[in-house]
Design an enzyme around this catalytic site. Structure first.
Site, short mmCIF file in Angstrom:
data_model
loop_
_atom_site.label_atom_id
_atom_site.label_comp_id
_atom_site.label_asym_id
_atom_site.label_seq_id
_atom_site.Cartn_x
_atom_site.Cartn_y
_atom_site.Cartn_z
N PHE A 5 0.86 -1.18 0.00
CA PHE A 5 0.00 0.00 0.00
C PHE A 5 0.90 1.24 0.00
O PHE A 5 0.74 2.15 0.80
CB PHE A 5 -0.95 0.02 1.21
CG PHE A 5 -1.80 -1.21 1.34
CD1 PHE A 5 -2.97 -1.35 0.60
CD2 PHE A 5 -1.44 -2.24 2.19
CE1 PHE A 5 -3.76 -2.48 0.72
CE2 PHE A 5 -2.22 -3.38 2.31
CZ PHE A 5 -3.38 -3.51 1.57
N ASN A 10 6.04 7.58 -0.62
CA ASN A 10 6.61 8.38 0.48
C ASN A 10 7.55 7.58 1.37
O ASN A 10 8.66 8.03 1.65
CB ASN A 10 5.50 9.02 1.32
CG ASN A 10 4.82 10.15 0.61
OD1 ASN A 10 5.34 10.71 -0.34
ND2 ASN A 10 3.63 10.49 1.08
N GLU A 26 1.07 -1.05 -4.83
CA GLU A 26 -0.10 -0.20 -4.60
C GLU A 26 -1.18 -0.61 -5.59
O GLU A 26 -0.89 -0.99 -6.72
CB GLU A 26 0.30 1.26 -4.81
CG GLU A 26 -0.82 2.25 -4.90
CD GLU A 26 -1.66 2.31 -3.64
OE1 GLU A 26 -2.90 2.31 -3.78
OE2 GLU A 26 -1.10 2.37 -2.53
N ASP A 53 -3.90 -5.45 -6.79
CA ASP A 53 -4.98 -5.38 -5.81
C ASP A 53 -4.57 -6.27 -4.64
O ASP A 53 -4.59 -7.50 -4.75
CB ASP A 53 -6.30 -5.85 -6.43
CG ASP A 53 -7.47 -5.67 -5.48
OD1 ASP A 53 -7.26 -5.59 -4.25
OD2 ASP A 53 -8.61 -5.64 -5.97
N ASP A 74 0.92 0.06 5.10
CA ASP A 74 0.19 1.29 5.41
C ASP A 74 -1.15 1.22 4.67
O ASP A 74 -1.41 1.98 3.74
CB ASP A 74 1.01 2.50 4.97
CG ASP A 74 0.39 3.82 5.42
OD1 ASP A 74 -0.59 3.80 6.19
OD2 ASP A 74 0.88 4.87 4.99
N CYS A 100 -4.38 4.13 9.96
CA CYS A 100 -5.21 5.30 10.28
C CYS A 100 -6.46 4.87 11.05
O CYS A 100 -7.19 5.71 11.53
CB CYS A 100 -5.59 6.06 9.01
SG CYS A 100 -6.52 5.07 7.83
#
Length: 147
Positions: A5, A10, A26, A53, A74, A100
């Protein structure tokens, strides 16, 4: 090093400055192209990026058959439930999970610990967005045999 991911790279690009090589994966092909462009722009030649995926079977992907000693995850709010058995089979020395959503972090880390023999080494919270209620949770894991 494997960055799942990875978005537009970054973490991958920063890690590539320290690691021998980094593979970023990703689901959004547009972000993968941006990650590749960012690597070129920053003269980073030891990072590769692939679109896949990560909620589906990834075993046919050439990158998934490589040996990775470190994995960074992430995922989006839904977490990375589908990847837990594959990560366990990969048996990396370290897994760093950034989330998150604390609920999916707890679920996925619990799966690695209770079903796949990993140990939670450290956990914490990072306030990446001051003056908001949003924080990122981080967990560092290793196989129990790697103590």
């Amino acid at each position: 090093m494997l960055d799942l991911f990875c978005g537009l790279g970054n973490f991958s690009l920063a890690l590539a400055r320290q690691a021998r090589s980094v593979v970023g994966v990703e689901g959004d092909a547009g972000l993968v192209e941006r990650a590749r462009a960012n690597a070129r722009r920053n003269a980073i030649g030891n990072a590769e990026f692939f679109s896949a995926d990560l909620n589906l079977d990834i075993s046919a992907a050439a990158w998934s058959r490589e040996r990775f000693t470190h994995v960074l995850l992430d995922p989006p709010r839904a977490g990375a439930r589908a990847l837990m058995p594959w990560i366990a089979q990969l048996a990396p020395r370290r897994v760093l999970y950034i989330a998150c959503h604390t609920g999916t972090l707890a679920r996925d880390v619990g799966t690695l610990v209770h079903e796949h023999g990993f140990e939670l080494l450290a956990a914490g919270v990072v306030d990446m967005f001051p003056h908001t209620a949003h924080v990122e949770s981080v967990a560092l894991l290793a196989p129990c045999a790697a103590k």
